[in-house]
Each structure stands twice: as C-alpha cells, then as structure tokens.
Design an enzyme around this catalytic site. Structure first.
Site, short mmCIF file in Angstrom:
data_model
loop_
_atom_site.label_atom_id
_atom_site.label_comp_id
_atom_site.label_asym_id
_atom_site.label_seq_id
_atom_site.Cartn_x
_atom_site.Cartn_y
_atom_site.Cartn_z
N ASP A 7 -1.95 -7.22 2.02
CA ASP A 7 -1.25 -6.45 3.05
C ASP A 7 -1.18 -7.33 4.31
OD1 ASP A 7 -0.24 -4.30 4.51
OD2 ASP A 7 -2.14 -3.26 4.68
N PHE A 32 2.08 3.33 1.91
CA PHE A 32 0.76 3.34 1.29
C PHE A 32 0.89 3.71 -0.19
CE2 PHE A 32 -3.51 4.70 0.24
CZ PHE A 32 -4.23 3.63 0.74
P1 5GP Z 1 -5.34 -6.65 3.98
O1 5GP Z 1 -6.67 -7.20 4.39
O2 5GP Z 1 -4.45 -7.67 3.31
O3 5GP Z 1 -4.64 -5.95 5.10
O4 5GP Z 1 -5.61 -5.49 2.96
C1 5GP Z 1 -6.06 -5.70 1.69
C2 5GP Z 1 -6.76 -4.46 1.18
O5 5GP Z 1 -6.33 -3.27 1.83
C3 5GP Z 1 -6.41 -4.27 -0.29
O6 5GP Z 1 -7.32 -4.95 -1.10
C4 5GP Z 1 -6.51 -2.77 -0.42
O7 5GP Z 1 -7.85 -2.40 -0.67
C5 5GP Z 1 -6.12 -2.23 0.92
N1 5GP Z 1 -4.70 -1.83 0.97
C6 5GP Z 1 -3.71 -2.39 1.70
N2 5GP Z 1 -2.54 -1.75 1.49
C7 5GP Z 1 -2.79 -0.78 0.59
C8 5GP Z 1 -1.98 0.24 -0.02
O8 5GP Z 1 -0.78 0.39 0.18
N3 5GP Z 1 -2.64 1.05 -0.91
C9 5GP Z 1 -3.96 0.95 -1.19
N4 5GP Z 1 -4.47 1.82 -2.07
N5 5GP Z 1 -4.75 0.01 -0.62
C10 5GP Z 1 -4.17 -0.83 0.26
#
Ligand code: 5GP
Length: 180
Positions: free
Chosen positions: A102, A151
C-alpha cells in the site's frame, strides 16, 4: 460475510489463473537458484500456499510475522517483528511474499531489515499492489493485480481478523469500518 462486500474485484478463477502465471515466471527467473520464499504472516498465507504449488523448481519457505502499528485500515510503517525467520538468508535468493503493498512503509522496513543479513538477492512478490497510495518508492517485482484506493479483504486479507477465508478479493463496504 458476503453481504459486507461492496464489489468483488477478483474471483477465485481470476486469482488461480494469475498465480499460475506468476509461478511460471518465478520458476523461470529462479532456475538453479534454490530461492527462499519468505511469507509475511498472516495476510500472505493463502497466496504463498497457492503460489508454491505453481513453482516447479527446488525452493524452500520460511515465515515471518510482523505487526504494523497504526489505525484499523492504515499502517504507519513502524514494524514490530512477532516471529523472525528460522532460516539464515545469507547468500540466499530471497523472495518476500506479501499480500498487499500500500504505502510501501511495511515493505521498506522489512527489506531494510533483511538486507542487513546479506542475501544474494532480495525481491518482492505481492498479490496486490495499491500503487497510487505509495509514499516510498518500493518496487514490487512480481504482482498479481493492481488495486484501486479501496480497502480490500478476502483470500488471506482481513479486517479485524475477519474475511480472510473468502475465496475471492473484494472491496469491504465502508459502513463496516466506519462504524464509529
Ligand atoms: P503499507 O505499509 O504498504 O501501507 O501496508 C501494508 C500492509 O497494510 C499490508 O500488509 C496489509 O496488512 C495492510 N493493508 C494495506 N491495504 C490494505 C487493504 O486494502 N486491505 C487489507 N486487508 N489490508 C491492507
């Protein structure tokens, strides 16, 4: 459970087809390299299980559990290791297997940590890539699907530990996480 989903983005068939392609590509790229696939728990468990069955070269797996501090649907990039790897990754060709990238904060922290252990190579395979939210320039070497800024849950991805068992990936209705 299905009533909580606003829209199905990828069906079970879509996912199977795409993972087969990824498995073929990874098998080709890592031929003769005995890669170590590092599954980031818990979200990537289903992706890993399906992906390894589509990889037809010798490889091994290990698991890492991390928690990112933050809000319910956002991460902060501060990563705490709940379970570290059991395997030494020194001189190994490591492929991180993640559910979704993300902002990139989590993968940045994980790759920085693993790099200190001197792997022969370090790449990322993520089932989903929410590219437009990126805050850090994390390169996803193998991705299943790009997703919009919504999400999503299912196929391993949760909201408060629920929905991981959905066989498809869908957008969660906002009213579920905007209850308060
Ligand atoms: P980042 O550090 O890249 O922002 O987020 C990574 C983590 O955030 C992912 O491993 C996941 O656990 C959570 N995450 C980010 N976007 C989503 C989403 O749309 N759905 C879910 N279930 N988890 C997300």
């Amino acid at each position: 459970m299905k009533n909580d989903i606003k829209e199905v983005l990828f069906s079970e068939q879509d996912i199977n087809k795409r993972i087969k392609e990824l498995g073929m590509q990874i098998s080709k790229d890592y031929e003769g390299k005995f890669p170590l696939l590092v599954c980031i728990l818990r979200g990537a468990f289903m992706f890993l299980a399906d992906l390894v069955r589509k990889i037809d070269i010798p490889m091994s797996v290990d698991f890492m559990a991390i928690s990112s501090y933050g809000g319910k649907t956002d991460s902060t990039g501060q990563v705490k290791i709940l379970k570290d790897l059991d395997t030494s990754i020194k001189n190994r060709h490591v492929l991180i297997v993640e559910d979704i990238v993300d902002t990139g904060l989590t993968m940045d922290a994980v790759t920085r940590l693993l790099s200190t252990r001197k792997p022969a190579s370090l790449r990322i395979a993520s089932l989903l890539d929410k590219e437009e939210r990126r805050l850090l320039p994390i390169k996803v070497d193998y991705y299943g699907f790009k997703v919009p800024n919504e999400f999503v849950v299912g196929y391993g991805l949760d909201y408060e530990e629920r929905y991981r068992n959905l066989p498809f990936i869908g957008i969660l209705k906002e009213k579920i996480y905007r209850k308060e």
